[in-house]
Design a protein around this motif. Sequence first.
Motif, PDB file in Angstrom:
ATOM      1  N   PRO A  63     -30.994  52.830  -9.927  1.00 50.45           N
ATOM      2  CA  PRO A  63     -32.221  52.211  -9.823  1.00 50.45           C
ATOM      3  C   PRO A  63     -32.767  52.204  -8.491  1.00 50.45           C
ATOM      4  CG  PRO A  63     -30.502  50.496  -9.792  1.00 50.45           C
ATOM      5  CD  PRO A  63     -29.894  51.723 -10.040  1.00 50.45           C
ATOM      6  N   THR A  64     -33.891  52.446  -7.993  1.00 48.22           N
ATOM      7  CA  THR A  64     -34.727  52.258  -6.686  1.00 48.22           C
ATOM      8  C   THR A  64     -35.697  51.398  -6.633  1.00 48.22           C
ATOM      9  OG1 THR A  64     -36.185  54.067  -7.200  1.00 48.22           O
ATOM     10  CG2 THR A  64     -34.054  54.772  -6.084  1.00 48.22           C
ATOM     11  N   GLY A  65     -36.046  50.631  -7.564  1.00 51.61           N
ATOM     12  CA  GLY A  65     -36.964  49.461  -7.649  1.00 51.61           C
ATOM     13  C   GLY A  65     -38.066  50.077  -7.054  1.00 51.61           C
ATOM     14  N   ALA A  66     -38.778  49.126  -6.128  1.00 47.82           N
ATOM     15  CA  ALA A  66     -40.005  49.322  -5.357  1.00 47.82           C
ATOM     16  C   ALA A  66     -39.782  50.087  -3.912  1.00 47.82           C
ATOM     17  CB  ALA A  66     -40.656  47.778  -5.033  1.00 47.82           C
ATOM     18  N   GLY A  95     -36.223  46.620  -1.207  1.00 48.72           N
ATOM     19  CA  GLY A  95     -36.365  47.201  -2.454  1.00 48.72           C
ATOM     20  C   GLY A  95     -35.112  47.438  -3.314  1.00 48.72           C
ATOM     21  N   LEU A  96     -34.168  48.042  -2.490  1.00 48.05           N
ATOM     22  CA  LEU A  96     -32.754  48.753  -3.027  1.00 48.05           C
ATOM     23  C   LEU A  96     -31.825  47.271  -3.387  1.00 48.05           C
ATOM     24  CD1 LEU A  96     -31.828  51.937  -1.166  1.00 48.05           C
ATOM     25  CD2 LEU A  96     -33.203  51.394  -3.563  1.00 48.05           C
ATOM     26  N   GLU A  97     -32.000  46.374  -2.490  1.00 46.29           N
ATOM     27  CA  GLU A  97     -31.142  45.127  -2.513  1.00 46.29           C
ATOM     28  C   GLU A  97     -31.669  44.316  -3.763  1.00 46.29           C
ATOM     29  OE1 GLU A  97     -29.565  41.496   0.126  1.00 46.29           O
ATOM     30  OE2 GLU A  97     -31.586  42.154   0.606  1.00 46.29           O
ATOM     31  N   ALA A  98     -32.978  44.469  -4.122  1.00 44.58           N
ATOM     32  CA  ALA A  98     -33.441  43.789  -5.439  1.00 44.58           C
ATOM     33  C   ALA A  98     -33.121  44.288  -6.841  1.00 44.58           C
ATOM     34  CB  ALA A  98     -35.126  43.859  -5.281  1.00 44.58           C
ATOM     35  N   VAL A  99     -32.499  45.604  -6.564  1.00 44.86           N
ATOM     36  CA  VAL A  99     -32.232  46.016  -7.844  1.00 44.86           C
ATOM     37  C   VAL A  99     -30.340  46.516  -7.789  1.00 44.86           C
ATOM     38  CG1 VAL A  99     -34.455  47.125  -8.607  1.00 44.86           C
ATOM     39  CG2 VAL A  99     -32.827  48.176  -6.983  1.00 44.86           C
ATOM     40  N   LEU A 124     -26.720  50.662   2.925  1.00 44.52           N
ATOM     41  CA  LEU A 124     -27.041  50.536   1.587  1.00 44.52           C
ATOM     42  C   LEU A 124     -26.302  51.213   0.562  1.00 44.52           C
ATOM     43  CD1 LEU A 124     -31.114  51.064   1.980  1.00 44.52           C
ATOM     44  CD2 LEU A 124     -29.598  49.246   2.535  1.00 44.52           C
ATOM     45  N   ARG A 125     -25.497  50.355  -0.335  1.00 41.97           N
ATOM     46  CA  ARG A 125     -24.311  51.023  -1.044  1.00 41.97           C
ATOM     47  C   ARG A 125     -24.758  50.695  -2.496  1.00 41.97           C
ATOM     48  NH1 ARG A 125     -18.681  49.325   0.882  1.00 41.97           N
ATOM     49  NH2 ARG A 125     -19.518  51.149   2.426  1.00 41.97           N
ATOM     50  N   PRO A 126     -24.786  51.984  -3.287  1.00 46.07           N
ATOM     51  CA  PRO A 126     -25.250  51.918  -4.548  1.00 46.07           C
ATOM     52  C   PRO A 126     -24.548  50.757  -5.364  1.00 46.07           C
ATOM     53  CG  PRO A 126     -24.852  54.178  -3.965  1.00 46.07           C
ATOM     54  CD  PRO A 126     -24.147  53.104  -2.803  1.00 46.07           C
ATOM     55  N   PRO A 127     -25.111  50.271  -6.547  1.00 47.37           N
ATOM     56  CA  PRO A 127     -24.503  49.100  -7.265  1.00 47.37           C
ATOM     57  C   PRO A 127     -23.051  49.244  -7.772  1.00 47.37           C
ATOM     58  CG  PRO A 127     -26.763  49.510  -7.970  1.00 47.37           C
ATOM     59  CD  PRO A 127     -26.388  50.717  -7.129  1.00 47.37           C
ATOM     60  N   ALA A 128     -22.898  50.205  -8.353  1.00 46.63           N
ATOM     61  CA  ALA A 128     -21.397  50.351  -8.821  1.00 46.63           C
ATOM     62  C   ALA A 128     -20.346  50.280  -7.800  1.00 46.63           C
ATOM     63  CB  ALA A 128     -21.259  51.840  -9.461  1.00 46.63           C
TER      64      ALA A 128
END
Length: 287
Positions: free
Chosen positions: A61-64, A74-78, A170-174
């Motif tokens: 996800p990349t959100g807004a 934007g990325l932190e929010a998702v 910025l690190r991807p969610p997983a």
Amino acid sequence: MSAVQDLAQRLYWMSAIADGGYSQPHRYDVTRTRGVTTPGFQFETDCSAMVLEAARQAGYPTGAATYTGDMRAGLEAVGWAVIPYAQTGGDADNLATGDLLLSESASGGVGHVAGYVGDERLAEAWIDGLGDIMGSAEGDGPGDDTGGETRVIGFYSHPYTQAGRWTHVLRPPALADAVPTAPTAPIPTPTKGNTRMFVISYPSEYGITGYALVTESSGAFALDRVGAQVYNDVLGVTDVPQHHAKMMIREAWERHNRVAAAGASATRVDIDAATAAILDAVKEGAK
């Protein structure tokens, strides 16, 4: 392939295999790369549009998030983790494949982002062939005219690493809670520059199939059928019409001459003669 490996592979392909040019006005042209793996596929993008599109193609996800100025929030929010770059100590061992390195203007950076693809390498959209940001919107070619508009570059040799201009990771969610690890499958050594290449076949005027090895900045070279088969096992062979082959061979030598001129090299070639020599090489096989 894991999502993080897919992200790294897409970043690598966009930066080192495809023909990606830099352009802020045409930044969203990168969306045409969805599902494409063809070497030399031409598109335009900028730094943030490229990494966000690669993330989406990998399923993240990349959100807004739309550009470097709103990417962190934007990325932190998702679900992406935001890590102050200072915590890495400037050490690639503290980065994970798939990390995005952000230089955020509001935090003292310069407004840039690159993707970490493992093995101490970054993939990024850097600058257009005229040293500007406009790309084909103002006189630059639509692809990578210099071999460096999009690129893979060593983490430690990157000017923003050397100058300490990265501000966040910025690190991807997983990966948010994971210990950084090396990629499960190595990404090939960058081929952009002297060795980025692909093979074409075309119907020659002599009644047989012609083959040529087309490189990013070292010109093009005629191949016989056996040589083409050897390269086919590694690179594949793309069939093109004869007039496309002539154009691609000529453009390969034009790129060679631009690189030679930029380096004050004495290796410039006569483009017409070099193109004709490759096309005429097919005659030997027709005898």
